[in-house]
Design an enzyme around this catalytic site. Sequence first.
Site, PDB file in Angstrom:
ATOM      1  N   TYR A  32       0.867  -1.181   0.000  1.00  0.00           N
ATOM      2  CA  TYR A  32       0.000   0.000   0.000  1.00  0.00           C
ATOM      3  C   TYR A  32       0.909   1.239   0.000  1.00  0.00           C
ATOM      4  CZ  TYR A  32      -4.132  -2.824   1.236  1.00  0.00           C
ATOM      5  OH  TYR A  32      -5.170  -3.730   1.246  1.00  0.00           O
ATOM      6  N   PHE A  51     -13.519  -3.253   0.266  1.00  0.00           N
ATOM      7  CA  PHE A  51     -14.470  -2.368  -0.406  1.00  0.00           C
ATOM      8  C   PHE A  51     -15.859  -2.491   0.220  1.00  0.00           C
ATOM      9  CE2 PHE A  51     -11.871  -2.785  -4.581  1.00  0.00           C
ATOM     10  CZ  PHE A  51     -10.921  -1.908  -4.077  1.00  0.00           C
ATOM     11  N   PRO A  52     -15.985  -2.402   1.570  1.00  0.00           N
ATOM     12  CA  PRO A  52     -17.289  -2.598   2.198  1.00  0.00           C
ATOM     13  C   PRO A  52     -18.299  -1.504   1.878  1.00  0.00           C
ATOM     14  CG  PRO A  52     -15.708  -1.818   3.810  1.00  0.00           C
ATOM     15  CD  PRO A  52     -14.931  -2.128   2.561  1.00  0.00           C
ATOM     16  N   GLY A 104     -18.143   0.187  -1.235  1.00  0.00           N
ATOM     17  CA  GLY A 104     -18.070   0.445  -2.662  1.00  0.00           C
ATOM     18  C   GLY A 104     -16.717   0.819  -3.208  1.00  0.00           C
ATOM     19  N   GLY A 105     -15.707   0.898  -2.364  1.00  0.00           N
ATOM     20  CA  GLY A 105     -14.369   1.213  -2.845  1.00  0.00           C
ATOM     21  C   GLY A 105     -14.286   2.550  -3.549  1.00  0.00           C
ATOM     22  N   LEU A 133     -22.584   3.722  -3.330  1.00  0.00           N
ATOM     23  CA  LEU A 133     -23.673   2.774  -3.165  1.00  0.00           C
ATOM     24  C   LEU A 133     -24.951   3.525  -3.509  1.00  0.00           C
ATOM     25  CD1 LEU A 133     -22.588   1.300   0.297  1.00  0.00           C
ATOM     26  CD2 LEU A 133     -22.274   0.226  -1.914  1.00  0.00           C
TER      27      LEU A 133
END
Length: 283
Positions: free
Chosen positions: A60, A209-210, A212-213, A217
């Site tokens: 990252y 991506f909880p 929607g990344g 949403l």
Amino acid sequence: MSNDFRLGGDLPVNRLGFGAMRLPSRDGMGGPARDPEAGRAVLRRAVELGVDHIDTADFYVSAGGAVRANTLIREALHPYPSGLVVATKVGPVVGPGGLSHGAPADMRGFVEANLDGLGVDRLDLVYLRIGAMEPPHGESLAERFEALAALREEGLIRHLGLSNVDTGHLAQARAIAPVAAVQNHAAQGDEADVLAACEESGIAFVPFFPVGGGRGLDDERLAGVAARHRATVPQIGLARLLASSPVALAIPGTGSLSHLEENMAAAAIALTDEDLADLADLS
């Protein structure tokens, strides 16, 4: 449903944690660098708000490696507060030619890079990440996972996890060593089967991506439930994930203090039976 979970049976964490991927760059891995001091401020505030589970990786990084998530975590939080769990993942190699994956012989170097970057002698949780954005069905992970299991036996790793896998991969890995957590795409096609396997064995299911990344949403049902709770749609997305299973953990990421506080407030949202019915078949 409890807001806590014991990773690997012995590491208690809040089920709403923090993902570090967007700290080095707004665009995720390899994008333009963000202000590192802003990243350190977000990390410090996250811990103040009760985050005790941070998800990171040595890969990252911003473009050119100028800003690194592991470095920010070490600079902001080391010496780490008691009870803070830092999970990382290994396997991918991000280079000029794109994404590739390391061989079993590379696992030690990956683990040592995370140990050095985070400034620790043992990693709390290490995921073996395979494939790209969907599980590579039929691909064996045995030799790579065996290499990580050997490092666990040496004491360099406390718990092992898997990322971007299907139920076959999970069974293959569990025949080698215990699996504490699975980290898959939140909208993966066979997510229900993987979640069911995790529930049966008390393994944490940690979607990436909880919310929607960064893609948003936009389902009307989420908007309707959000209006009832005077909440945002992403907050309802997180609350729904946490309500979906006692083994589900969320690790939303951000480089913004205001967005962080919004995400963390989702832990206090109690969805009703009506809400859950409205959202039951949401993909």
